[in-house]
Design a protein around this motif. Structure first.
Motif, mmCIF file in Angstrom:
data_model
loop_
_atom_site.group_PDB
_atom_site.id
_atom_site.type_symbol
_atom_site.label_atom_id
_atom_site.label_comp_id
_atom_site.label_asym_id
_atom_site.label_seq_id
_atom_site.Cartn_x
_atom_site.Cartn_y
_atom_site.Cartn_z
ATOM 1 N N ARG A 162 -34.711 -32.249 54.823
ATOM 2 C CA ARG A 162 -34.951 -30.932 54.644
ATOM 3 C C ARG A 162 -33.810 -30.177 53.954
ATOM 4 O O ARG A 162 -33.964 -29.220 53.262
ATOM 5 N N LEU A 163 -32.774 -30.719 54.417
ATOM 6 C CA LEU A 163 -31.293 -30.040 53.765
ATOM 7 C C LEU A 163 -31.293 -30.184 52.415
ATOM 8 O O LEU A 163 -31.003 -29.338 51.584
ATOM 9 N N THR A 164 -31.773 -31.657 51.884
ATOM 10 C CA THR A 164 -31.475 -31.898 50.534
ATOM 11 C C THR A 164 -32.631 -31.063 49.770
ATOM 12 O O THR A 164 -32.335 -30.481 48.677
ATOM 13 N N LYS A 165 -33.851 -30.974 50.171
ATOM 14 C CA LYS A 165 -34.893 -30.136 49.464
ATOM 15 C C LYS A 165 -34.447 -28.744 49.460
ATOM 16 O O LYS A 165 -34.637 -28.161 48.576
ATOM 17 N N CYS A 166 -34.105 -28.249 50.545
ATOM 18 C CA CYS A 166 -33.584 -26.927 50.430
ATOM 19 C C CYS A 166 -32.418 -26.629 49.460
ATOM 20 O O CYS A 166 -32.407 -25.861 48.624
ATOM 21 N N ILE A 167 -31.242 -27.591 49.405
ATOM 22 C CA ILE A 167 -30.288 -27.358 48.359
ATOM 23 C C ILE A 167 -30.685 -27.462 47.173
ATOM 24 O O ILE A 167 -30.376 -26.878 45.997
ATOM 25 N N ASN A 168 -31.796 -28.688 46.869
ATOM 26 C CA ASN A 168 -32.254 -28.740 45.450
ATOM 27 C C ASN A 168 -33.271 -27.575 45.037
ATOM 28 O O ASN A 168 -33.522 -27.706 43.725
#
Length: 174
Positions: A162-168
């Motif tokens: 989720r963190l990676t999707k949010c950052i991307n």
């Protein structure tokens, strides 16, 4: 192969062995996403022939999409012609012997976690009981905030996804 920078760049898969209460051997087929160390499947049965491995991988692909590569050792489970024919669908499959690659440590670490978190603490009467425990533990491993993964910064695999999707998905600020 480099350390994955996003989901589905590389999965690792491996087998584990155990024994049921009646003495029959059983096996577990484990697959993780090397990026966030998310457990994608723990498949338990008495026997896990190539057709079953392929079916499990296809189920994961239907859910997650196709990875660019799959890491595995060169054990007898992976040398069948059926599995070799199936892997031709991939861009490539990287095969490592455990002793040849530090990259294999993620799946080996996962297997140790499976063994010491729950598999060795119980005697299972049948495959259904073993699979039920595996499925419930898989959810806990991936999601439970009380069980952070120190190898990915003290968060859960799902939190990292989720963190990676949010950052991307965050637009750059100018």
């Amino acid at each position: 192969m480099a350390v994955p920078e996003k989901e589905n760049e590389c999965w690792s898969m491996d087998f584990m062995h155990d024994q049921l209460a009646d003495g029959r051997s059983c096996r577990l087929f484990n697959v993780i996403d090397d990026f966030n160390r998310e457990s994608l499947i723990i498949d338990a049965d008495i026997s896990l022939p190539p057709e079953r491995v392929i079916r499990s991988l296809e189920q994961i692909i239907e859910w997650k999409g196709k990875p660019k590569a799959i890491r595995c050792d060169n054990g007898p489970e992976y040398i069948s012609q059926k599995l070799a024919d199936w892997t031709e669908k991939w861009d490539y499959v990287v095969v490592y012997s455990t002793w040849q690659s530090a990259a294999r440590s993620d799946i080996e670490r996962f297997n140790r976690t499976v063994r010491y978190d729950w598999l060795s603490y119980y005697i299972y009467t049948d495959i259904e009981e073993l699979q039920d425990r595996a499925t419930r533990w898989l959810w806990t491993y991936n999601n439970d905030n009380e069980r952070p993964n120190m190898g990915i910064g003290g968060i859960t695999p799902i939190q990292k996804r989720r963190l990676t999707k949010c950052i991307n998905s965050t637009p750059e600020l100018h």
